[in-house]
Scaffold this motif. Structure first.
Motif, mmCIF file in Angstrom:
data_model
loop_
_atom_site.group_PDB
_atom_site.id
_atom_site.type_symbol
_atom_site.label_atom_id
_atom_site.label_comp_id
_atom_site.label_asym_id
_atom_site.label_seq_id
_atom_site.Cartn_x
_atom_site.Cartn_y
_atom_site.Cartn_z
ATOM 1 N N ILE A 186 11.692 -1.184 47.059
ATOM 2 C CA ILE A 186 11.337 -2.509 46.572
ATOM 3 C C ILE A 186 11.254 -3.413 47.787
ATOM 4 N N SER A 187 10.027 -3.813 48.111
ATOM 5 C CA SER A 187 9.797 -4.657 49.284
ATOM 6 C C SER A 187 10.048 -6.119 48.941
ATOM 7 N N ASP A 188 10.662 -6.808 49.888
ATOM 8 C CA ASP A 188 10.981 -8.222 49.707
ATOM 9 C C ASP A 188 11.036 -8.835 51.099
ATOM 10 N N PRO A 189 10.529 -10.043 51.266
ATOM 11 C CA PRO A 189 10.583 -10.674 52.595
ATOM 12 C C PRO A 189 12.008 -10.812 53.132
ATOM 13 N N ARG A 190 12.990 -10.826 52.233
ATOM 14 C CA ARG A 190 14.389 -10.956 52.645
ATOM 15 C C ARG A 190 15.001 -9.627 53.050
ATOM 16 N N GLY A 191 14.273 -8.522 52.864
ATOM 17 C CA GLY A 191 14.767 -7.180 53.182
ATOM 18 C C GLY A 191 14.437 -6.226 52.055
ATOM 19 N N ASN A 192 14.229 -4.983 52.377
ATOM 20 C CA ASN A 192 13.862 -3.973 51.380
ATOM 21 C C ASN A 192 15.084 -3.394 50.704
ATOM 22 N N LEU A 193 14.873 -2.855 49.511
ATOM 23 C CA LEU A 193 15.936 -2.227 48.736
ATOM 24 C C LEU A 193 15.443 -0.875 48.251
ATOM 25 N N THR A 194 16.260 0.146 48.447
ATOM 26 C CA THR A 194 15.993 1.488 47.913
ATOM 27 C C THR A 194 17.214 1.911 47.125
ATOM 28 N N PHE A 195 16.988 2.557 45.993
ATOM 29 C CA PHE A 195 18.105 3.029 45.184
ATOM 30 C C PHE A 195 17.920 4.505 44.853
ATOM 31 N N ILE A 196 19.031 5.148 44.494
ATOM 32 C CA ILE A 196 19.041 6.564 44.146
ATOM 33 C C ILE A 196 19.815 6.713 42.854
ATOM 34 N N GLU A 197 19.231 7.425 41.904
ATOM 35 C CA GLU A 197 19.904 7.696 40.644
ATOM 36 C C GLU A 197 19.983 9.207 40.448
ATOM 37 N N GLU A 198 21.215 9.702 40.249
ATOM 38 C CA GLU A 198 21.380 11.145 40.093
ATOM 39 C C GLU A 198 20.670 11.637 38.837
ATOM 40 N N ASN A 199 20.188 12.847 38.925
ATOM 41 C CA ASN A 199 19.433 13.511 37.860
ATOM 42 C C ASN A 199 18.128 12.795 37.518
ATOM 43 N N ARG A 200 17.753 11.816 38.342
ATOM 44 C CA ARG A 200 16.469 11.158 38.154
ATOM 45 C C ARG A 200 15.586 11.371 39.385
ATOM 46 N N HIS A 201 16.175 11.144 40.555
ATOM 47 C CA HIS A 201 15.428 11.326 41.792
ATOM 48 C C HIS A 201 15.641 12.709 42.397
ATOM 49 N N PHE A 202 16.663 13.410 41.945
ATOM 50 C CA PHE A 202 16.905 14.776 42.372
ATOM 51 C C PHE A 202 17.732 15.474 41.304
ATOM 52 N N PRO A 203 17.679 16.813 41.285
ATOM 53 C CA PRO A 203 18.183 17.562 40.127
ATOM 54 C C PRO A 203 19.650 17.985 40.156
ATOM 55 N N PHE A 204 20.550 17.082 40.515
ATOM 56 C CA PHE A 204 21.959 17.470 40.461
ATOM 57 C C PHE A 204 22.852 16.245 40.385
ATOM 58 N N ASP A 205 24.077 16.459 39.934
ATOM 59 C CA ASP A 205 25.093 15.417 39.942
ATOM 60 C C ASP A 205 25.682 15.324 41.343
ATOM 61 N N ILE A 206 26.021 14.141 41.780
ATOM 62 C CA ILE A 206 26.619 13.941 43.097
ATOM 63 C C ILE A 206 28.128 14.130 42.994
ATOM 64 N N LYS A 207 28.653 15.083 43.772
ATOM 65 C CA LYS A 207 30.097 15.320 43.803
ATOM 66 C C LYS A 207 30.715 14.837 45.118
ATOM 67 N N ARG A 208 29.872 14.754 46.159
ATOM 68 C CA ARG A 208 30.404 14.380 47.474
ATOM 69 C C ARG A 208 29.332 13.626 48.258
#
Length: 137
Positions: A14-36
Motif C-alpha cells: 500500500i503506497s502512501d506519500p508518508r511511507g509504504n505499508l506491506t502486510f502478511i496474513e498466514e494461510n492467505r499469502h502463503f500456505p502454512f501457520d506461522i510457528k516461529r
C-alpha cells in the motif's frame, strides 16, 4: 521436485506519500501457520548463512532492509534469488537446501517458519541431504 514449489510471492504493498505499508496474513499469502519468527542482522561482509535443509519446515524469507542472495538446491537443480524488496517473500519448501550470501551492509533477513525449532528437522550435512533426496527417502 521440491524446487518447483519454491517461488517469489508478491506481498500487498500500500503506497502512501508518508511511507509504504506491506502486510502478511498466514494461510492467505502463503500456505502454512506461522510457528516461529526470527531475523538475521549485522551479518559481517563476506559471511554466509544457511547451509542446511529442513525435512518438514516451510519457510518464507523476506529482505526487510538491504539485500542478500538465497541459493536454493533440491539435489537436482540450483536457483539463486536476489532479495532486495520488503514486499517480496521467497517461499522455501521442505527438502530444499538453502545457502544465503552476498549480504549488503545493514541487511535484515526476516524468516517466518511453519515449525518451532527442532534440531531433528535439520539436514546439516549436504551429502546426507543429497543421499536422501536422490535415494527417494
Amino acid at each position: 521436485m521440491s524446487l518447483s514449489k519454491c517461488k517469489l510471492i508478491d506481498l500487498p504493498k500500500i503506497s502512501d506519500p508518508r511511507g509504504n505499508l506491506t502486510f502478511i496474513e498466514e494461510n492467505r499469502h502463503f500456505p502454512f501457520d506461522i510457528k516461529r519468527v526470527y531475523y538475521l542482522y549485522d551479518v559481517p561482509g563476506g559471511a554466509e548463512r544457511g547451509g542446511h535443509a529442513h525435512r518438514e519446515m516451510n519457510q518464507m524469507i523476506i529482505a526487510m532492509s538491504g539485500s542478500f542472495d538465497v541459493v536454493l538446491d533440491d539435489g537436482f537443480e540450483r536457483k539463486r534469488f536476489h532479495m532486495n524488496r520488503s514486499y517480496y517473500a521467497l517461499y522455501v519448501a521442505p527438502m530444499v537446501w538453502r545457502e544465503i550470501d552476498n549480504f549488503s551492509s545493514g541487511a535484515v533477513l526476516l524468516s517466518l517458519a511453519s515449525n518451532f525449532y527442532d534440531e531433528s528437522d535439520y539436514y546439516r550435512e549436504y551429502d546426507h541431504f543429497l543421499r536422501d533426496v536422490r535415494g527417494g527417502k
